[in-house]
Design a protein around this motif. Sequence first.
Motif, PDB file in Angstrom:
ATOM      1  N   SER A 313      20.119   8.021  -5.606  1.00 20.31           N
ATOM      2  CA  SER A 313      19.578   9.106  -6.419  1.00 20.31           C
ATOM      3  C   SER A 313      18.819  10.140  -5.594  1.00 20.31           C
ATOM      4  CB  SER A 313      18.658   8.544  -7.503  1.00 20.31           C
ATOM      5  OG  SER A 313      17.573   7.832  -6.917  1.00 20.31           O
ATOM      6  N   HIS A 314      18.317   9.740  -4.427  1.00 19.60           N
ATOM      7  CA  HIS A 314      17.578  10.659  -3.553  1.00 19.60           C
ATOM      8  C   HIS A 314      17.693  10.154  -2.125  1.00 19.60           C
ATOM      9  CE1 HIS A 314      13.632  12.845  -2.388  1.00 19.60           C
ATOM     10  NE2 HIS A 314      14.633  13.695  -2.413  1.00 19.60           N
ATOM     11  N   PRO A 315      18.856  10.307  -1.509  1.00 19.01           N
ATOM     12  CA  PRO A 315      19.103   9.707  -0.196  1.00 19.01           C
ATOM     13  C   PRO A 315      18.378  10.438   0.929  1.00 19.01           C
ATOM     14  CG  PRO A 315      20.990  11.011  -0.865  1.00 19.01           C
ATOM     15  CD  PRO A 315      20.043  11.009  -2.041  1.00 19.01           C
ATOM     16  N   LEU A 316      18.246   9.731   2.035  1.00 20.68           N
ATOM     17  CA  LEU A 316      17.706  10.341   3.240  1.00 20.68           C
ATOM     18  C   LEU A 316      18.871  10.971   3.991  1.00 20.68           C
ATOM     19  CD1 LEU A 316      15.119  10.700   4.951  1.00 20.68           C
ATOM     20  CD2 LEU A 316      15.764   8.616   6.180  1.00 20.68           C
ATOM     21  N   ASP A 317      19.171  12.225   3.643  1.00 19.66           N
ATOM     22  CA  ASP A 317      20.328  12.892   4.252  1.00 19.66           C
ATOM     23  C   ASP A 317      19.996  13.358   5.664  1.00 19.66           C
ATOM     24  OD1 ASP A 317      18.767  15.206   3.958  1.00 19.66           O
ATOM     25  OD2 ASP A 317      19.740  15.742   2.069  1.00 19.66           O
ATOM     26  N   ALA A 318      21.008  13.921   6.326  1.00 17.84           N
ATOM     27  CA  ALA A 318      20.867  14.282   7.739  1.00 17.84           C
ATOM     28  C   ALA A 318      19.763  15.313   7.961  1.00 17.84           C
ATOM     29  CB  ALA A 318      22.201  14.814   8.263  1.00 17.84           C
ATOM     30  N   ARG A 320      17.064  15.943   6.114  1.00 22.83           N
ATOM     31  CA  ARG A 320      15.742  15.335   5.907  1.00 22.83           C
ATOM     32  C   ARG A 320      15.424  14.362   7.051  1.00 22.83           C
ATOM     33  NH1 ARG A 320      14.302  11.434   0.831  1.00 22.83           N
ATOM     34  NH2 ARG A 320      12.047  11.264   1.143  1.00 22.83           N
ATOM     35  N   ALA A 321      16.419  13.575   7.481  1.00 18.40           N
ATOM     36  CA  ALA A 321      16.203  12.614   8.557  1.00 18.40           C
ATOM     37  C   ALA A 321      15.835  13.329   9.855  1.00 18.40           C
ATOM     38  CB  ALA A 321      17.444  11.760   8.758  1.00 18.40           C
ATOM     39  N   GLY A 322      16.444  14.499  10.097  1.00 17.99           N
ATOM     40  CA  GLY A 322      16.122  15.248  11.299  1.00 17.99           C
ATOM     41  C   GLY A 322      14.657  15.636  11.354  1.00 17.99           C
ATOM     42  N   LYS A 323      14.104  16.053  10.214  1.00 19.28           N
ATOM     43  CA  LYS A 323      12.692  16.411  10.163  1.00 19.28           C
ATOM     44  C   LYS A 323      11.811  15.189  10.340  1.00 19.28           C
ATOM     45  CE  LYS A 323      13.489  20.348   7.060  1.00 19.28           C
ATOM     46  NZ  LYS A 323      13.227  20.911   5.707  1.00 19.28           N
ATOM     47  N   VAL A 324      12.222  14.069   9.714  1.00 22.83           N
ATOM     48  CA  VAL A 324      11.445  12.839   9.805  1.00 22.83           C
ATOM     49  C   VAL A 324      11.363  12.353  11.248  1.00 22.83           C
ATOM     50  CG1 VAL A 324      11.492  10.374   9.223  1.00 22.83           C
ATOM     51  CG2 VAL A 324      11.851  12.087   7.431  1.00 22.83           C
ATOM     52  N   LEU A 325      12.439  12.506  12.007  1.00 19.09           N
ATOM     53  CA  LEU A 325      12.524  11.944  13.352  1.00 19.09           C
ATOM     54  C   LEU A 325      11.906  12.824  14.438  1.00 19.09           C
ATOM     55  CD1 LEU A 325      16.099  10.381  13.305  1.00 19.09           C
ATOM     56  CD2 LEU A 325      13.935   9.164  13.652  1.00 19.09           C
ATOM     57  N   ARG A 326      11.399  13.968  14.078  1.00 20.79           N
ATOM     58  CA  ARG A 326      10.791  14.836  15.090  1.00 20.79           C
ATOM     59  C   ARG A 326       9.620  14.125  15.779  1.00 20.79           C
ATOM     60  NH1 ARG A 326      10.605  20.504  11.626  1.00 20.79           N
ATOM     61  NH2 ARG A 326      12.861  20.933  11.725  1.00 20.79           N
ATOM     62  N   GLY A 327       9.729  13.983  17.087  1.00 23.43           N
ATOM     63  CA  GLY A 327       8.672  13.346  17.851  1.00 23.43           C
ATOM     64  C   GLY A 327       8.687  11.833  17.791  1.00 23.43           C
ATOM     65  N   ILE A 328       9.748  11.235  17.219  1.00 25.73           N
ATOM     66  CA  ILE A 328       9.847   9.782  17.094  1.00 25.73           C
ATOM     67  C   ILE A 328      11.163   9.330  17.722  1.00 25.73           C
ATOM     68  CG2 ILE A 328      10.011   7.837  15.479  1.00 25.73           C
ATOM     69  CD1 ILE A 328       8.413   9.447  13.504  1.00 25.73           C
ATOM     70  N   PRO A 329      11.165   8.279  18.539  1.00 29.53           N
ATOM     71  CA  PRO A 329      12.424   7.754  19.074  1.00 29.53           C
ATOM     72  C   PRO A 329      13.369   7.364  17.944  1.00 29.53           C
ATOM     73  CG  PRO A 329      10.552   6.773  20.211  1.00 29.53           C
ATOM     74  CD  PRO A 329       9.991   7.544  19.049  1.00 29.53           C
ATOM     75  N   LEU A 334      15.287   2.857  10.907  1.00 29.88           N
ATOM     76  CA  LEU A 334      16.531   2.273  10.410  1.00 29.88           C
ATOM     77  C   LEU A 334      16.625   2.522   8.911  1.00 29.88           C
ATOM     78  CD1 LEU A 334      19.097   0.492  10.680  1.00 29.88           C
ATOM     79  CD2 LEU A 334      17.628  -1.481  10.215  1.00 29.88           C
ATOM     80  N   VAL A 335      17.713   3.138   8.478  1.00 31.09           N
ATOM     81  CA  VAL A 335      17.985   3.346   7.056  1.00 31.09           C
ATOM     82  C   VAL A 335      18.928   2.225   6.602  1.00 31.09           C
ATOM     83  CG1 VAL A 335      18.886   4.935   5.319  1.00 31.09           C
ATOM     84  CG2 VAL A 335      17.698   5.824   7.339  1.00 31.09           C
ATOM     85  N   PHE A 336      18.550   1.520   5.535  1.00 34.67           N
ATOM     86  CA  PHE A 336      19.339   0.381   5.092  1.00 34.67           C
ATOM     87  C   PHE A 336      19.610   0.465   3.602  1.00 34.67           C
ATOM     88  CE2 PHE A 336      15.036  -0.886   4.144  1.00 34.67           C
ATOM     89  CZ  PHE A 336      15.117  -1.748   3.053  1.00 34.67           C
ATOM     90  N   GLU A 337      20.607  -0.277   3.174  1.00 40.86           N
ATOM     91  CA  GLU A 337      20.928  -0.378   1.752  1.00 40.86           C
ATOM     92  C   GLU A 337      20.787  -1.795   1.232  1.00 40.86           C
ATOM     93  OE1 GLU A 337      24.782   1.279   1.136  1.00 40.86           O
ATOM     94  OE2 GLU A 337      24.159   3.333   1.626  1.00 40.86           O
ATOM     95  N   HIS A 338      20.933  -2.787   2.097  1.00 42.61           N
ATOM     96  CA  HIS A 338      20.862  -4.191   1.694  1.00 42.61           C
ATOM     97  C   HIS A 338      19.887  -4.932   2.607  1.00 42.61           C
ATOM     98  CE1 HIS A 338      24.371  -3.317  -0.743  1.00 42.61           C
ATOM     99  NE2 HIS A 338      24.975  -2.860   0.341  1.00 42.61           N
ATOM    100  N   ALA A 339      19.168  -5.888   2.043  1.00 39.62           N
ATOM    101  CA  ALA A 339      18.167  -6.626   2.805  1.00 39.62           C
ATOM    102  C   ALA A 339      18.770  -7.322   4.016  1.00 39.62           C
ATOM    103  CB  ALA A 339      17.483  -7.643   1.893  1.00 39.62           C
ATOM    104  N   ALA A 340      20.022  -7.757   3.910  1.00 40.39           N
ATOM    105  CA  ALA A 340      20.665  -8.484   5.005  1.00 40.39           C
ATOM    106  C   ALA A 340      20.729  -7.652   6.282  1.00 40.39           C
ATOM    107  CB  ALA A 340      22.070  -8.921   4.586  1.00 40.39           C
ATOM    108  N   GLN A 341      20.700  -6.333   6.148  1.00 39.20           N
ATOM    109  CA  GLN A 341      20.757  -5.464   7.324  1.00 39.20           C
ATOM    110  C   GLN A 341      19.495  -5.554   8.177  1.00 39.20           C
ATOM    111  OE1 GLN A 341      22.346  -2.133   4.448  1.00 39.20           O
ATOM    112  NE2 GLN A 341      22.572  -1.388   6.547  1.00 39.20           N
ATOM    113  N   LEU A 342      18.432  -6.146   7.630  1.00 42.02           N
ATOM    114  CA  LEU A 342      17.163  -6.231   8.352  1.00 42.02           C
ATOM    115  C   LEU A 342      16.915  -7.609   8.945  1.00 42.02           C
ATOM    116  CD1 LEU A 342      14.795  -4.313   5.882  1.00 42.02           C
ATOM    117  CD2 LEU A 342      16.150  -3.393   7.771  1.00 42.02           C
ATOM    118  N   LEU A 343      17.817  -8.544   8.742  1.00 47.40           N
ATOM    119  CA  LEU A 343      17.573  -9.936   9.130  1.00 47.40           C
ATOM    120  C   LEU A 343      17.192 -10.069  10.596  1.00 47.40           C
ATOM    121  CD1 LEU A 343      20.335 -11.882   7.163  1.00 47.40           C
ATOM    122  CD2 LEU A 343      17.854 -12.026   6.849  1.00 47.40           C
ATOM    123  N   ASP A 344      17.859  -9.363  11.471  1.00 51.08           N
ATOM    124  CA  ASP A 344      17.622  -9.509  12.911  1.00 51.08           C
ATOM    125  C   ASP A 344      16.966  -8.283  13.529  1.00 51.08           C
ATOM    126  OD1 ASP A 344      18.915 -12.040  12.928  1.00 51.08           O
ATOM    127  OD2 ASP A 344      20.860 -11.035  12.966  1.00 51.08           O
TER     128      ASP A 344
END
Length: 348
Positions: A313-318, A320-329, A334-344
């Motif tokens: 309904s309100h995704p983190l598109d490219a 918006r993500a570009g602004k978020v990542l300014r000054g951050i490695p 990590l943008v995820f959709e399912h909890a399993a993507q964070l396991l490791d």
Amino acid sequence: MEKPGKNGTNLTPGETVVLYPTFGHLVEDGRAWRIAVQGTVFEAGQVGFRKRLLLRLLRRVMQARPEDLDTEIFQQRIQGFIAATEKGRRISVRVGPRSQILRKASNRSGYFSGAIRIAIDELHAVSGGPHSCWVNLETVDPHQHNGHRHAQVQLLKDEGISVISDIDDTIKHSEVTCRQSLLANTFLNEFRSIDGMAELYRSWADRGIDFHYVSSSPWQLFQPLHDHCLSAGFPPGSFHLRSFRLRDHMIRRLLRIRRRGKATVIRAIVNLFPLRRFVLIGDSGEKDPEIYSDVARRFPDRVVAIFIRNLASHPLDAGRAGKVLRGIPSGKLLVFEHAAQLLDRLPC
């Protein structure tokens, strides 16, 4: 205002104090613990004319039927908003045998906050030793009308990993981007956890990770939210919510009001622990990416990862993500959709 009694509190019969789960940190070169205290004072009573009008407005906004407001779920969820909150109450709390009075009285919303100090040797005697991570905090109630009100305090070491987690649409379905759906999911519907998140958090807790639940949800919903987290199997942690008063503007401007104050709470937690590492977990529905990235820029060595659950309904598109990542490695987000993507993906 009632005058304080011998134990420093001016609570009256019939008033209830709710303490919220909190944490303590070491001070004075490790010789003492400073424990944050937060809670609310209220008294059950009849719903006045003004609040009845606001309940009708709430029903209209939710497009609910009159009988929906008679359900057990609605009555439990709305209770914290319609109770008579008590201003000017002095609260006395204790860990073990010694009580301490908080410096500030409750405000007009019944909310109070403060801190107490307890020597580390004294706390070890209460908790059973230096390796205990949790102790019990309770209010001193001169009337014993409602019994002791208590909360768990997590004693956090200077070093370690802490997860700061949002609640709405991160671990619980809320649909915050739609006011009608948000209100219905808040007051009318059973709470539903995001699939896999409780299991994921438990696996991290088993590895010694500590948790702080920081949300724009109101303190008035603490009890149902806390009960849901416990029943769903989320690990315990400190709670940091917001205080709303049930007024016309709260309902009409709910989405805008929700966006305030969260960053301040997160920065305060991170600032207390120079040697800790923090993982920030939220969703793309509101301002979590922007808030978290700002915290990461302020504390680049402490914030080691940002995990954002992507909402259709309100995704983190490219853009918006570009602004978020300014000054951050880029590897820190990590943008995820399912909890399993964070396991490791949790930093060692």
